[in-house]
Scaffold this motif. Structure first.
Motif, short mmCIF file in Angstrom:
data_model
loop_
_atom_site.label_atom_id
_atom_site.label_comp_id
_atom_site.label_asym_id
_atom_site.label_seq_id
_atom_site.Cartn_x
_atom_site.Cartn_y
_atom_site.Cartn_z
N LYS A 1 -8.36 -32.92 -27.28
CA LYS A 1 -6.97 -33.09 -26.86
C LYS A 1 -6.35 -31.73 -26.62
CE LYS A 1 -2.55 -35.18 -27.83
NZ LYS A 1 -1.71 -35.98 -28.70
N ASN A 2 -5.74 -31.60 -25.46
CA ASN A 2 -4.98 -30.40 -25.15
C ASN A 2 -3.57 -30.67 -25.68
OD1 ASN A 2 -3.19 -28.58 -23.88
ND2 ASN A 2 -4.65 -28.27 -22.21
N MET A 3 -3.27 -30.09 -26.82
CA MET A 3 -2.00 -30.38 -27.50
C MET A 3 -0.79 -29.94 -26.67
SD MET A 3 -2.78 -32.02 -30.11
CE MET A 3 -1.85 -31.99 -31.60
N THR B 1 0.91 -42.31 -25.82
CA THR B 1 1.81 -41.24 -26.23
C THR B 1 3.14 -41.81 -26.71
OG1 THR B 1 2.44 -40.95 -23.92
CG2 THR B 1 0.80 -39.44 -24.81
N GLY C 1 -0.69 -32.57 -23.91
CA GLY C 1 -0.75 -33.96 -24.35
C GLY C 1 -1.77 -34.77 -23.59
N THR C 2 -2.85 -34.13 -23.15
CA THR C 2 -3.88 -34.82 -22.38
C THR C 2 -5.22 -34.76 -23.10
OG1 THR C 2 -4.41 -32.81 -21.14
CG2 THR C 2 -2.77 -34.31 -20.17
N PHE C 3 -6.13 -35.63 -22.70
CA PHE C 3 -7.47 -35.65 -23.24
C PHE C 3 -8.46 -35.28 -22.14
CE2 PHE C 3 -5.13 -38.42 -26.06
CZ PHE C 3 -5.62 -38.05 -27.31
N THR D 1 -2.22 -40.81 -30.83
CA THR D 1 -2.99 -39.82 -30.07
C THR D 1 -3.33 -38.56 -30.85
OG1 THR D 1 -0.98 -38.83 -29.14
CG2 THR D 1 -2.06 -40.56 -27.84
N TYR D 2 -2.52 -38.21 -31.83
CA TYR D 2 -2.73 -36.93 -32.51
C TYR D 2 -4.11 -36.80 -33.16
CZ TYR D 2 2.05 -35.37 -31.85
OH TYR D 2 3.23 -34.96 -31.30
#
Length: 118
Positions: free
Chosen positions: A105-107, A60, A110-112, A33-34
């Motif tokens: 991505k909202n780091m 994740t 952890g969402t897109f 995901t990163y």
């Protein structure tokens, strides 16, 4: 099982080559995901073929044995969506379809999401 934070330019070029040389019209790429949006943008910028539906998906927590992971859902969703998406490059994750240009991505969460639906 490579952490996507460790993906190199060589890895990107190998993925591009595999897609370009594939006889398949529908391709699913599993990714971490990163940096999945970065890989999608790289492919979008360099992919010459326009006759394929290429879908990137991630989780994740990697799918490994019976551990809890959203990976099985995301993989199934990507396979299902690849059947009705037109040719192009997409990211399918958590029940949503994104283009490489819009995904972010909202780091911290952890969402897109889409840059168009902030």
């Amino acid at each position: 099982m490579k952490d996507s934070r460790d993906i190199t330019d060589e890895d990107h070029n190998n993925i591009l080559k595999a897609v370009e040389e594939s006889p398949s019209k529908k391709i699913i790429i599993t990714h971490g995901t990163y940096t999945m949006p970065d890989t999608a943008r790289f492919l979008k910028a360099h992919l010459k073929r326009t006759d394929q539906t290429v879908v990137l998906t991630a989780s994740t927590i990697p799918i490994k044995g019976f551990s809890p992971s959203n990976g099985t859902f995301n993989l199934g969703f990507a396979v299902a969506k690849s059947q009705d998406l037109s040719s192009g490059l997409y990211i399918c994750i958590n029940g949503y379809v994104f283009t490489p240009e819009e995904i972010m991505k909202n780091m911290s969460e952890g969402t897109f999401s889409s840059i168009f639906n902030k």
